[in-house]
Design an enzyme around this catalytic site. Structure first.
Site, mmCIF file in Angstrom:
data_model
loop_
_atom_site.group_PDB
_atom_site.id
_atom_site.type_symbol
_atom_site.label_atom_id
_atom_site.label_comp_id
_atom_site.label_asym_id
_atom_site.label_seq_id
_atom_site.Cartn_x
_atom_site.Cartn_y
_atom_site.Cartn_z
ATOM 1 N N THR A 23 0.837 -1.200 0.000
ATOM 2 C CA THR A 23 0.000 0.000 0.000
ATOM 3 C C THR A 23 0.869 1.247 0.000
ATOM 4 O OG1 THR A 23 -1.610 -1.180 1.311
ATOM 5 C CG2 THR A 23 -1.845 1.192 1.193
ATOM 6 N N LEU A 24 0.645 2.110 -0.958
ATOM 7 C CA LEU A 24 1.405 3.355 -1.014
ATOM 8 C C LEU A 24 0.544 4.548 -0.639
ATOM 9 C CD1 LEU A 24 3.275 2.723 -4.361
ATOM 10 C CD2 LEU A 24 4.218 2.543 -2.070
#
Lengths: 245, 272
Positions: A23-24
Site C-alpha cells: 500500500t502506497l
C-alpha cells in the site's frame, strides 16, 4: 511476497512491480469517526461517505460494524482495507464461536489483536491504511480504544479519528462527563458531527450512530442533521474584499 | 505387563482394537510419584509427593506454573512433562501477547490433547509418557483437567495420578461433592490429606510434599514449607484423638493401606 523500498525515484519503473504489492496511498476513504463512553456502554458516530480523492463518490458506506457479541468497530481511511480487516475479524470470531466453551472475545481482546495486526503490517511497510475505533461492553465493563495505521494504540473515554481529532475532541474534552445518558450522548455526538459537517470537506450529511451495551449492538438508520446557512457572513461573502481577484 | 506381537509399533492395532504402545505409556504415568488436584468454584489446588532419587539428590519438580492463572502437576516421565510444560507456557504467553488476556484453560488443554494425539498416530514418534493435571481459571470459573498420554482429556472436581493414587482417589471420592463450596483453606487441607493417603503410613512432613494454589484474585504460587507444616499440624497434632474428623475419615478411606505408621490411629471408627 517481496517488498522493497525504492531508494531513489529513478528506479520507479523497475520498482513498479514490487510496489504494486504494497500500500502506497489510499484510494476510497472514509472520514472521521467519533465515539464516546456513556452510562450503559459506548456510542459511535460516523457518516456514510466514501470519497475518491476530492470526489464524494459513495454515499452509502457503513463504516461502523458489530464484531462478535461484545464489540463495535469503526474505521476511517481506506475502505477496502477496512473490508479486509472485517474478514480477519470474521474468521477470528468464527473460530472463537466454534469453541463453544463459554469463553468469548471481548473488546479488549479484539483491540489488542487489531493492534498486533496493524503494527505488523506497518513493520513490513505495507500498512492497512485505517484508523480504527474499537468500542464494546463485556461483563459490565465499557471499553473504548483506537489503533492507527502505524500501530499506535490506546484507550480513552472519548476518541475520534482524522478531522475528528481536531474538531470533535476539543468539544468532547469540555463537555464529556461520566455517566452520560443515552439522549445526552447522542446530542453530544451530533454536536461534534455537525461541526465536522460544516468544516470537513469529505463529510456528508448522512450519518449513523451505533450503540453498544451489555445487551448488544444497535445501529441507527441513516439520518441527516439540520444545518443552518443563513449566517450574515454567508449572504454577502465578499463584503470584506470587493472586486475580482 | 502384556507380551504381544502387536505392541511394537504405536501405529499397529491389536486384533481387539487396542493400541498397546499408548496403553504402555499410560502405565508409565502410574510409575511416577503421586500428584493430586482438586478445585472449588473459585480455587484450584495442586499437590505432589516429593520423591528424590537418593538422599544425596534434590527432589524432582512436578508442579509447574504455566501462567498466573494456570498451573500443571505431572506424573510419569518428568522429562516429557517438562517439555509439555514449556509448550503450555509458550501457548499461554503467545495468547496473552496477542489478546492482552489470559488464555482460557479449556482451550489450552485441547491444544495439549491434540499434541498428544499426534504422537499416537505417527510411526516415528512415541506417546508422551506423562499424565498432566492442569488447573486453571477462566471466565466460567475454576477448572481441573487431566491430560492422558492417549490424547484424551477429562474435567474433574478432584483427581489423583501416579503411584498409590488409588488411595487418594478413594479419599477424594468421599469428599468431592462438597469441594465446590469449600473455602480455600479447606481445599488445601483436603489436598494434603489426600497426599497423606498415598504415603502408606509414612509420617506426613512438609518436606515430603509440594502444594500450590491458584484462584480468583490469587495468582498461581507455591505454599512455603511453614504454611504446609501448619496445616499438617492441625490434624497430626494429637494422634490418639478420635474426634478429629479429618483424621477419622482419612482412616476409613485408606482401604488398601496399613495405618500402623507413627502418629496414626489403629482403629478406623466410622466406616470400615
Amino acid at each position: 511476497m517481496t517488498f522493497t523500498i525504492p531508494i531513489d525515484n529513478g528506479d520507479a519503473l523497475k520498482n513498479a512491480e514490487t510496489d504494486s504489492q504494497r500500500t502506497l496511498y489510499p484510494y476510497v476513504t472514509g472520514t472521521s469517526i467519533v465515539a464516546i463512553k456513556y452510562k450503559d456502554g459506548v456510542l459511535m458516530a460516523s457518516d456514510m461517505g466514501g470519497s475518491y480523492g476530492s470526489t464524494l463518490r459513495y454515499k452509502n458506506i457503513e463504516r461502523v460494524k458489530a464484531i462478535g457479541k461484545h464489540s463495535l468497530l469503526g474505521a476511517s481511511g481506506e475502505i477496502s482495507d477496512f473490508q479486509e480487516i472485517l474478514r480477519y475479524l470474521d474468521e477470528l470470531v468464527l473460530n472463537d464461536n466454534m469453541w463453544d466453551d463459554g469463553n468469548s472475545l471481548g473488546p479488549k481482546e479484539v483491540h489488542n489483536y487489531l493492534t498486533r495486526v496493524m503494527y505488523n503490517r506497518r513493520n513490513k511497510f505495507n500498512p492497512l491504511w485505517n484508523t480504527l475505533v474499537l468500542g464494546g461492553v463485556k461483563n459490565g465493563q465499557s471499553y473504548l480504544g483506537m489503533v492507527s495505521m502505524i500501530g499506535v494504540s490506546f484507550e480513552d473515554n472519548h476518541v475520534a479519528t482524522g478531522f475528528g481529532n481536531h474538531l470533535a475532541r476539543p468539544i468532547l474534552r469540555d463537555e464529556w462527563h461520566a455517566d452520560l445518558s443515552f439522549e445526552d450522548g447522542v446530542k453530544l455526538l451530533e454536536k461534534c458531527m455537525r461541526v465536522l459537517l460544516y468544516r470537513d470537506r469529505s463529510a456528508i450529511n448522512k450519518l449513523q450512530i451505533a450503540k453498544i451495551t451489555e445487551e448488544g449492538v444497535t445501529v441507527s438508520q441513516p439520518y441527516s442533521l439540520k444545518t443552518f446557512w443563513e449566517f450574515q457572513a454567508f449572504h454577502n461573502p465578499t463584503a470584506g474584499a470587493q472586486g475580482s481577484w | 505387563m502384556f507380551r504381544n506381537q502387536y505392541d511394537t509399533d504405536v501405529t499397529t492395532w491389536s486384533p481387539t482394537g487396542r493400541l498397546f504402545q499408548v496403553e504402555y505409556a499410560m502405565e508409565a504415568v502410574k510409575q511416577g510419584s503421586a500428584a493430586i488436584g482438586l478445585r472449588s468454584r473459585s480455587h484450584v489446588v495442586l499437590a505432589s509427593v516429593n520423591k528424590a532419587q537418593s538422599e544425596l539428590s534434590s527432589h524432582q519438580r512436578k508442579i509447574f506454573k504455566v501462567d498466573d492463572h494456570i498451573g500443571v502437576a505431572i506424573a510419569g516421565l518428568t522429562a516429557d512433562g517438562r517439555v509439555l510444560s514449556r509448550y503450555m507456557r509458550s501457548e499461554s504467553i503467545n495468547h496473552s501477547f496477542t489478546y492482552e488476556s489470559p488464555l482460557p484453560v479449556g482451550r489450552l488443554v485441547v491444544r495439549l490433547a491434540d499434541k498428544a494425539q499426534v504422537c499416537t498416530q505417527r510411526s516415528w514418534k512415541r506417546p508422551y509418557g506423562v499424565g498432566l493435571l492442569v488447573g486453571g481459571l477462566d471466565e466460567s470459573g475454576a477448572h481441573l483437567y487431566y491430560n492422558c498420554p492417549s490424547g484424551n482429556y477429562f474435567e474433574y472436581q478432584a483427581f489423583a495420578i501416579g503411584s498409590r493414587s488409588q488411595a487418594a482417589k478413594t479419599y477424594l471420592e468421599r469428599r468431592f461433592e462438597s469441594f465446590n463450596e469449600s473455602s480455600r483453606e479447606d481445599l488445601i487441607k483436603d489436598a494434603i490429606l489426600a497426599i497423606r493417603e498415598t504415603l502408606q503410613g509414612e509420617t506426613l512432613k512438609s518436606s515430603l510434599c509440594t502444594v500450590s494454589v491458584l484462584g480468583v484474585d490469587e495468582p498461581f504460587h507455591f505454599l512455603d514449607q511453614e504454611s504446609i507444616q501448619k496445616v499438617i499440624d492441625t490434624f497430626e497434632k494429637v494422634p490418639e484423638e478420635e474426634e478429629d474428623g479429618g483424621e477419622a475419615e482419612a482412616e476409613a478411606a485408606a482401604a488398601p493401606t496399613e495405618q500402623g505408621g507413627a502418629g496414626d490411629q489403629d482403629v478406623a471408627p466410622m466406616e470400615m
